[in-house]
Design a protein around this motif. Structure first.
Motif, PDB file in Angstrom:
ATOM      1  N   UNK B  36       0.852  -1.177   0.000  1.00 35.34           N
ATOM      2  CA  UNK B  36       0.000   0.000   0.000  1.00 35.34           C
ATOM      3  C   UNK B  36       0.897   1.238   0.000  1.00 35.34           C
ATOM      4  N   UNK B  38       0.866   5.479   0.806  1.00 40.16           N
ATOM      5  CA  UNK B  38       0.084   6.465   1.557  1.00 40.16           C
ATOM      6  C   UNK B  38       0.729   7.842   1.457  1.00 40.16           C
ATOM      7  N   UNK B  41      -2.107  12.885   4.951  1.00 38.86           N
ATOM      8  CA  UNK B  41      -3.506  13.309   5.087  1.00 38.86           C
ATOM      9  C   UNK B  41      -4.456  12.557   4.159  1.00 38.86           C
ATOM     10  N   UNK B  42      -4.018  11.395   3.650  1.00 40.28           N
ATOM     11  CA  UNK B  42      -4.898  10.560   2.839  1.00 40.28           C
ATOM     12  C   UNK B  42      -4.890   9.138   3.385  1.00 40.28           C
ATOM     13  N   UNK B  43      -5.865   8.343   2.959  1.00 44.67           N
ATOM     14  CA  UNK B  43      -5.870   6.944   3.336  1.00 44.67           C
ATOM     15  C   UNK B  43      -4.889   6.139   2.494  1.00 44.67           C
ATOM     16  N   UNK B  44      -4.465   4.967   2.982  1.00 44.93           N
ATOM     17  CA  UNK B  44      -3.604   4.098   2.174  1.00 44.93           C
ATOM     18  C   UNK B  44      -4.309   3.677   0.889  1.00 44.93           C
ATOM     19  N   UNK B  46      -4.214   0.862  -2.248  1.00 46.79           N
ATOM     20  CA  UNK B  46      -3.688  -0.426  -2.691  1.00 46.79           C
ATOM     21  C   UNK B  46      -2.835  -0.241  -3.933  1.00 46.79           C
ATOM     22  N   UNK B  89       3.565   0.740   2.854  1.00 46.33           N
ATOM     23  CA  UNK B  89       3.315  -0.310   3.842  1.00 46.33           C
ATOM     24  C   UNK B  89       3.227  -1.656   3.133  1.00 46.33           C
ATOM     25  N   UNK B 102       0.013  -5.386   8.990  1.00 43.88           N
ATOM     26  CA  UNK B 102       0.840  -4.393   8.319  1.00 43.88           C
ATOM     27  C   UNK B 102       2.213  -4.264   8.955  1.00 43.88           C
ATOM     28  N   UNK B 104       5.532  -1.555   9.591  1.00 40.21           N
ATOM     29  CA  UNK B 104       5.541  -0.216  10.195  1.00 40.21           C
ATOM     30  C   UNK B 104       5.598   0.894   9.153  1.00 40.21           C
TER      31      UNK B 104
END
Lengths: 113, 112
Positions: B36, B38, B41-44, B46, B89, B102, B104
């Motif tokens: 993933x 990232x 300020x956004x989501x992960x 895919x 990630x 996940x 780190x």
């Protein structure tokens, strides 16, 4: 992008107060998840749902509860917020045919003072 | 007990060069391995995945390699672009538990 929204996007609250975060999806996916992201820990699973009214605990569930009364909504509640729950919270969804691939919402940044 | 580890917190590469991000895992029962990406300020998001029965999967500039004997996963980005600068990630999936675990995260910086 998968249709996932989270509300609120930002929240500041005080220790001891209840907080509810909402995740809403428009994909009709069966599975929904709540994660928290903290420095040095990656994303950790809090709770997940495998259908309406069907939920289970994740890795870091203490202090959190969830509810799912409709396919599209998954609520995360902090019954009595603590400073250790200051974090960024992400909701995710996955389809039953490709459960391994989860799609994430934009996140909620929570600060507990 | 960290089941999925990304031992490099950060990586810096020059634009146009190869970026190699690494991930180690401890449980040989995982069925899928995912990466993933990232942005702040956004989501992960895919990026790419690989089944445990394969050793390589390619999608454009991104290739994931799986070495099951070493319990090691890597993501190659060629050529790297400044827009690839993000946190990456790795994650593992078990069909038995239905859960992702996940690492780190590794912060990649691609310099122009």
């Amino acid at each position: 992008d998968a249709g996932i929204t989270q509300s609120p996007r930002h929240k500041v609250t005080e220790t001891g107060t209840p907080v509810t975060l909402r995740c809403h999806q428009t994909e009709n996916h069966r599975y929904m998840y709540w994660y928290r992201q903290d420095p040095g820990h990656g994303l950790r699973l809090i709770h997940y749902s495998y259908g309406v009214k069907d939920t289970d605990k994740g890795e870091v569930s203490d202090g959190y509860s969830v509810s799912r009364s409709k396919t599209e909504d998954f609520l995360l509640t902090l019954e009595s917020a603590t400073s250790s729950q200051t974090s960024v919270y992400f909701c995710a969804i996955s389809d039953r045919l490709a459960r391994e691939t989860q799609y994430f919402g934009p996140g909620t940044r929570l600060l507990v003072l | 007990d960290q089941q999925v580890k990304q031992n490099s917190p950060s990586l810096s590469v020059q634009e146009g060069r190869i970026s190699i991000l690494n991930c180690d895992y401890t449980n040989s029962m995982f069925d899928y391995f995912l990466w993933y990406k990232k942005y702040p300020a956004e989501g992960p998001t895919f990026l790419i995945s690989i089944s445990s029965i394969k050793d390589k999967n390619e999608d454009g500039r991104f290739t994931v390699f799986l070495n099951k004997s070493a319990k090691h996963l890597s993501l190659h980005i060629v050529p790297s672009q400044p827009g690839d600068s993000a946190v990456y990630f790795c994650a593992t999936y078990s069909g038995n538990t239905g859960k992702l675990i996940f690492g780190q995260g590794t912060t990649l910086q691609v310099k122009p």
